[in-house]
Design a protein around this motif. Sequence first.
Motif, mmCIF file in Angstrom:
data_model
loop_
_atom_site.group_PDB
_atom_site.id
_atom_site.type_symbol
_atom_site.label_atom_id
_atom_site.label_comp_id
_atom_site.label_asym_id
_atom_site.label_seq_id
_atom_site.Cartn_x
_atom_site.Cartn_y
_atom_site.Cartn_z
ATOM 1 N N MET A 280 -2.817 -7.270 3.054
ATOM 2 C CA MET A 280 -3.503 -6.166 2.751
ATOM 3 C C MET A 280 -4.084 -6.062 1.126
ATOM 4 O O MET A 280 -3.673 -6.851 0.404
ATOM 5 C CB MET A 280 -2.500 -4.934 2.696
ATOM 6 N N PRO A 281 -4.946 -5.498 0.722
ATOM 7 C CA PRO A 281 -5.604 -5.261 -0.440
ATOM 8 C C PRO A 281 -4.811 -4.467 -1.419
ATOM 9 O O PRO A 281 -4.520 -3.387 -1.115
ATOM 10 C CB PRO A 281 -7.167 -4.827 -0.346
ATOM 11 N N ALA A 282 -4.394 -4.956 -2.594
ATOM 12 C CA ALA A 282 -3.931 -4.054 -3.704
ATOM 13 C C ALA A 282 -3.007 -2.912 -3.321
ATOM 14 O O ALA A 282 -3.225 -1.910 -3.513
ATOM 15 C CB ALA A 282 -5.071 -3.416 -4.355
ATOM 16 N N LEU A 283 -1.957 -3.467 -2.806
ATOM 17 C CA LEU A 283 -0.686 -2.639 -2.346
ATOM 18 C C LEU A 283 0.250 -2.535 -3.419
ATOM 19 O O LEU A 283 0.758 -3.467 -3.832
ATOM 20 C CB LEU A 283 0.045 -2.936 -1.053
ATOM 21 N N ALA B 87 -3.759 7.023 2.992
ATOM 22 C CA ALA B 87 -3.166 7.942 2.135
ATOM 23 C C ALA B 87 -3.012 7.509 0.574
ATOM 24 O O ALA B 87 -2.664 6.152 0.398
ATOM 25 C CB ALA B 87 -1.763 8.373 2.533
ATOM 26 N N GLU B 88 -3.316 7.867 -0.255
ATOM 27 C CA GLU B 88 -3.064 7.605 -1.818
ATOM 28 C C GLU B 88 -1.620 7.102 -2.184
ATOM 29 O O GLU B 88 -1.589 6.290 -3.093
ATOM 30 C CB GLU B 88 -3.792 8.296 -2.493
ATOM 31 N N PHE B 89 -1.036 8.078 -1.384
ATOM 32 C CA PHE B 89 0.613 7.926 -1.653
ATOM 33 C C PHE B 89 1.465 7.965 -0.369
ATOM 34 O O PHE B 89 1.241 8.730 0.427
ATOM 35 C CB PHE B 89 1.280 9.102 -2.472
ATOM 36 N N ALA B 90 2.415 7.019 -0.393
ATOM 37 C CA ALA B 90 3.656 7.299 0.575
ATOM 38 C C ALA B 90 4.842 7.400 -0.361
ATOM 39 O O ALA B 90 4.994 6.796 -1.304
ATOM 40 C CB ALA B 90 3.541 6.151 1.200
ATOM 41 N N PHE B 91 5.507 8.498 0.075
ATOM 42 C CA PHE B 91 6.647 8.826 -0.969
ATOM 43 C C PHE B 91 7.919 8.886 0.036
ATOM 44 O O PHE B 91 8.162 9.728 0.912
ATOM 45 C CB PHE B 91 6.453 10.274 -1.419
ATOM 46 N N ASP B 92 8.615 7.738 0.168
ATOM 47 C CA ASP B 92 9.621 7.175 1.147
ATOM 48 C C ASP B 92 10.952 7.335 0.310
ATOM 49 O O ASP B 92 11.537 6.635 -0.255
ATOM 50 C CB ASP B 92 9.136 5.833 1.624
ATOM 51 N N ALA C 102 -3.764 3.602 1.377
ATOM 52 C CA ALA C 102 -5.188 3.321 0.919
ATOM 53 C C ALA C 102 -5.303 2.283 -0.025
ATOM 54 O O ALA C 102 -4.451 2.204 -0.834
ATOM 55 C CB ALA C 102 -6.001 4.598 0.366
ATOM 56 N N PRO C 103 -6.290 1.422 0.004
ATOM 57 C CA PRO C 103 -6.568 0.100 -1.209
ATOM 58 C C PRO C 103 -6.209 1.035 -2.658
ATOM 59 O O PRO C 103 -6.829 2.017 -2.756
ATOM 60 C CB PRO C 103 -7.884 -0.227 -1.031
ATOM 61 N N ASP C 104 -5.412 0.372 -3.291
ATOM 62 C CA ASP C 104 -5.047 0.859 -4.669
ATOM 63 C C ASP C 104 -4.010 2.056 -4.684
ATOM 64 O O ASP C 104 -3.650 2.709 -5.699
ATOM 65 C CB ASP C 104 -6.113 1.142 -5.732
ATOM 66 N N THR D 143 -3.922 12.486 -0.542
ATOM 67 C CA THR D 143 -3.251 12.586 0.653
ATOM 68 C C THR D 143 -1.811 11.948 0.159
ATOM 69 O O THR D 143 -1.695 10.633 -0.253
ATOM 70 C CB THR D 143 -3.749 12.016 1.860
ATOM 71 N N ALA D 144 -0.596 12.556 0.489
ATOM 72 C CA ALA D 144 0.911 11.927 0.391
ATOM 73 C C ALA D 144 1.378 11.990 1.726
ATOM 74 O O ALA D 144 1.398 13.194 2.280
ATOM 75 C CB ALA D 144 1.301 12.751 -0.790
ATOM 76 N N VAL D 145 2.053 10.879 2.077
ATOM 77 C CA VAL D 145 2.720 10.793 3.385
ATOM 78 C C VAL D 145 4.176 10.911 2.672
ATOM 79 O O VAL D 145 4.535 10.056 1.906
ATOM 80 C CB VAL D 145 2.821 9.415 4.047
#
Length: 330
Positions: free
Chosen positions: A261-264, A216-221, A236-238, A149-151
């Motif tokens: 937060m874990p592993a951002l 989400a696995e990705f945020a594209f900002d 999401a973590p990682d 998922t990508a935001v």
Amino acid sequence: MAKTVRFHEYGGPDVLRVEDAPAGEPGPGEVLVRIEAVGLNRAEALFRSGVYIEQARSFPARLGAEAAGVVESLGEGVTGFRAGQAVSVIPTFSMNDYGVYAERAVVPAASLIARPDSVDAVAGAAVWMPYLTAYGALAQVGGMRPGDTAVITAASSSVGLAAIQIANRLGAVPIATTRSQSKKDALLKAGAADVIVTDEEDVTARVLDRTGGRGAEFAFDAVAGSGVTALAKAVAPDGTLFLYGALSGEPTPYPGFDLGMPALNMRTFLVHETTLNAERLRTAAAFIASGLRDGAFTPTIDRVFALDDIAEAHRHMERGAQFGKLVAVP
């Protein structure tokens, strides 16, 4: 002489001047291109304003790094292109060295991509910067996989719309954000799986709900600023939060420590990470060309301006109301 857009001082759109200036002759490794269409980007507005990642070395200054046209002549040592060939110009150079807001422009041969017959000049000037940016970040750096998922913030921009199409092509789930309801239906029609209206909805809560609490696995900002905190909570973590723009104009925090937060993973991305890497550019161009051929990728054009109206085109760009790409034609 060629009609050329230059600015003699920093400022708003009104500092742009359409003047006759020598196009020059191509030197070693360069090509002279007759420009048929120019893709407009916020980088040019920032450069014109004096707040870009680099300053103008001298005035008058040219601008523009994305265009489509026809090769007129080749400099020494250039191979792989011929006079009369339709091409697109992609961003590989500093606007201190070259500029394509013009009727004719000298550019590095390394900035050219052959333009297929099925891609007209307007589309050829609108496709490469957005799609190379989105593919370079999400696929080449991020390794996007089916089911991810990508935001995608500022999703009605040309890069945002390209990211939606690329996510769908890769089997991922694009969630678009926009500030108001007015663009929601258009974003859904453009392929977004869901749209979050940020003036009315909580981004973090909506993403977590949409992903079953995973994030989400990705945020594209493209916005940056204080809003990255809400985005980070939705990753999401990682997962990875990509920052490729700074539309907010605000300082941007790194929220990982404050949130516990874990592993951002949070990193910037510039299109030059792809365009200046020959292997990345080769594979990205092949992927994008395949989508153009089968219709999966269609650049969205908001408006086409005459080059003589470039100041109004920049005013329109800075109002931020467009849906897709702005293009100017000489």
